[in-house]
Structures are given as structure tokens and as C-alpha cells.
Design a protein around this motif. Structure first.
Motif, PDB file in Angstrom:
ATOM      1  N   ALA A 222      33.929  44.331  39.426  1.00 54.24           N
ATOM      2  CA  ALA A 222      34.819  44.242  40.582  1.00 54.24           C
ATOM      3  C   ALA A 222      36.260  44.274  40.109  1.00 54.24           C
ATOM      4  O   ALA A 222      36.616  43.567  39.173  1.00 54.24           O
ATOM      5  CB  ALA A 222      34.563  42.964  41.371  1.00 54.24           C
ATOM      6  N   ASP A 223      37.082  45.109  40.736  1.00 57.97           N
ATOM      7  CA  ASP A 223      38.499  45.106  40.380  1.00 57.97           C
ATOM      8  C   ASP A 223      39.199  43.960  41.100  1.00 57.97           C
ATOM      9  O   ASP A 223      38.623  43.277  41.950  1.00 57.97           O
ATOM     10  CB  ASP A 223      39.146  46.457  40.696  1.00 57.97           C
ATOM     11  N   SER A 224      40.451  43.730  40.759  1.00 61.36           N
ATOM     12  CA  SER A 224      41.168  42.550  41.237  1.00 61.36           C
ATOM     13  C   SER A 224      41.382  42.528  42.747  1.00 61.36           C
ATOM     14  O   SER A 224      41.622  41.451  43.315  1.00 61.36           O
ATOM     15  CB  SER A 224      42.528  42.450  40.531  1.00 61.36           C
ATOM     16  N   SER A 225      41.277  43.664  43.423  1.00 56.86           N
ATOM     17  CA  SER A 225      41.431  43.670  44.882  1.00 56.86           C
ATOM     18  C   SER A 225      40.252  42.987  45.574  1.00 56.86           C
ATOM     19  O   SER A 225      40.325  42.678  46.765  1.00 56.86           O
ATOM     20  CB  SER A 225      41.575  45.105  45.402  1.00 56.86           C
ATOM     21  N   LYS A 226      39.163  42.751  44.836  1.00 61.94           N
ATOM     22  CA  LYS A 226      37.967  42.123  45.412  1.00 61.94           C
ATOM     23  C   LYS A 226      37.957  40.596  45.246  1.00 61.94           C
ATOM     24  O   LYS A 226      37.074  39.931  45.776  1.00 61.94           O
ATOM     25  CB  LYS A 226      36.703  42.694  44.744  1.00 61.94           C
TER      26      LYS A 226
END
Length: 268
Positions: A222-226
Motif C-alpha cells: 500500500a502506498d502512503s495515500s492508503k
């Protein structure tokens, strides 16, 4: 000295540019026709405006319109749109995740643009057995990387270009299901918070959960936007993952929860 006639502007008028960007962000997804009507300009003007705002990263241009590029908007989006979002972050995550894969191992990959990036990052691997519901992976992964590649059957979700159904195979039509296991499940999720990993679709969540159950180890991507978000369908709790692979350290609260669940966090 008399000023020369103004040349054609290459930038949008500041007022319309700001208004258009705000309108797209608030609406989430728009068409060229809607925008032309709303701003009372021609369709060609709107197309040029959207092209410019796309180049500046303000929004994401799509066929016939645009969608918001705001990371906080976690709605289902078509694959061609998501392929253009957080691309650098996904590539970093993919490289880290590929390091967890050993040559000759059996892996499962779920649907998503991040796992598609993982498939491309496996180009230097050899003799892998891969099972996936991602319909784009067979065309994107290097043929030299795998020995066998299987795609799970089921209903096709056009928006994700993936299948949704049971994580099973049968040797013969109507025959019994084959019990399958893998060394590593690589699962990209839509959101993660202290309660666990989640996604926006029930069918996807069930399939992801079953992949995890059939894996000796699991890497969640998961990237940081998640971070610190929760979507409609819970996939599993934090403790069911062995690794959490992301592009930047999680927030302190999420990092503490992952540590409590004994999940190894892997960042660049």
C-alpha cells in the motif's frame, strides 16, 4: 511606445483554472461536455484546459473527461486512470516486494496496478509459479521469469481487469477442486488502518482473503495515500500479514499498530 497586441496565452486564465480544478476535485469525475456547459466555453477549450491541468498534475485526464488526482479520494477508478496515479511510489514498492520473491517459488498476486508493477519487477527472476486474478499480468510479465502461470477463473470486473471468484482450480470439468498453496501472497490493498486491510469491493476482499489463507507468508502492499483509511470491505486484520511494503514510513499510530501485530514494515 505603444504596446504590441497580446499573444495567445499558453496558460489558463487564473480564475478559470482554479475554478475548474476545484470543480473536478469536488465532483470526482467529470466529462468534457459537462465542463463545457458548466463553464460556458467550447469543448475544444475544455479539452485544452484539461490537457494543461493534467500536465501540471492537478487532475488526471481520461477518455472524454477527467478525474480528481486528490489522494484522499479512494473511489473505484478504471484501471487506465489508476495506472497514472502514484506511479513512482508503486514502482518503489514493487522493487521492494520483488526482493521477497525467491527463484523457483510459488506466488500469488492479486489485482491492481501495484501488483502489476511487481510483475514487471520480477523480470530478473526465474522458474516462478504464479497464480493471479490480474488479467493484465500474463501480457506484462517477462516470459523468462516464470515456469507456470495460472489465472483464476470467475466473473470479470472490467473496471479492474481482473476476475473475482474462488481461489481454486479443477483438473477436469466438474471434478474436485485442487488444494493449492503458495510460498508468498503479494496483496495490494486499497486502505489500511489500525483495524486491518480493506478494499472497496466485497468480491475482491473475499478473493484476497483466500489468497492470504493459502500462503505460507503474506506481503501487503500500500502506498502512503492508503494510510489510516478504511474502505467498505475488510480483507483481514493487520496480524495476518508478515510484511507491509510501502513507499514511506507509516504514521506513528499505524506504525505502532503494525509493530503490535508483529508485521515487518519495509520501506525504501
Amino acid at each position: 511606445m505603444e504596446a504590441s497586441a497580446p499573444t495567445h496565452r499558453r496558460r489558463l486564465p487564473a480564475g478559470r483554472k482554479a475554478d475548474l480544478a476545484t470543480y473536478v476535485e469536488q465532483t470526482g469525475q467529470v466529462t468534457v461536455g459537462d465542463l463545457a456547459t458548466h463553464f460556458e466555453v467550447s469543448i475544444d477549450t475544455i479539452r485544452r484546459d484539461l490537457d494543461q491541468l493534467d500536465r501540471e498534475g492537478v487532475l488526471i485526464r481520461t477518455h472524454g473527461g477527467a478525474v480528481s488526482a486528490a489522494s484522499g479520494q479512494l473511489k473505484d477508478r478504471a484501471l487506465d486512470v489508476r495506472l497514472r496515479m502514484q506511479t513512482e511510489e508503486k514502482e518503489r514498492i514493487a522493487r521492494l516486494a520483488s526482493n521477497l520473491v525467491e527463484d523457483g517459488s510459488v506466488i500469488m498476486l492479486n489485482a491492481g496496478t501495484t501488483t502489476l508493477a511487481v510483475a514487471r519487477a520480477l523480470r530478473n527472476h526465474r522458474d516462478l509459479t504464479i497464480a493471479t486474478n490480474n488479467l493484465r499480468i500474463p501480457a506484462e510479465i517477462a516470459p523468462s521469469a516464470f515456469r507456470d502461470l495460472y489465472v483464476f477463473g470467475g466473473a470479470v470486473r472490467a473496471i479492474t481487469q481482473a476476475t473475482t471468484g474462488p481461489v481454486t482450480f479443477t483438473m477436469t470439468p466438474g471434478g474436485p477442486d485442487v488444494d493449492i498453496r503458495c510460498d508468498l501472497a503479494i496483496i495490494a490493498v486499497g486502505a489500511v488502518d489500525e483495524s486491518g486491510y480493506s478494499t472497496s469491493n466485497l468480491g475482491d476482499a473475499a478473493m484476497m482473503s483466500e489468497m492470504i489463507q493459502r500462503a505460507d507468508r503474506t506481503a501487503i502492499l500500500a502506498d502512503s495515500s492508503k494510510f489510516d483509511r478504511r474502505l467498505f470491505a475488510q480483507v483481514t486484520g493487520l496480524e495476518r500479514a508478515d510484511f507491509f511494503v510501502t513507499n514511506t514510513p507509516p504514521t506513528p499510530r499505524l506504525l505502532a499498530a503494525l509493530a503490535q501485530a508483529d508485521v515487518e514494515v519495509i520501506t525504501p
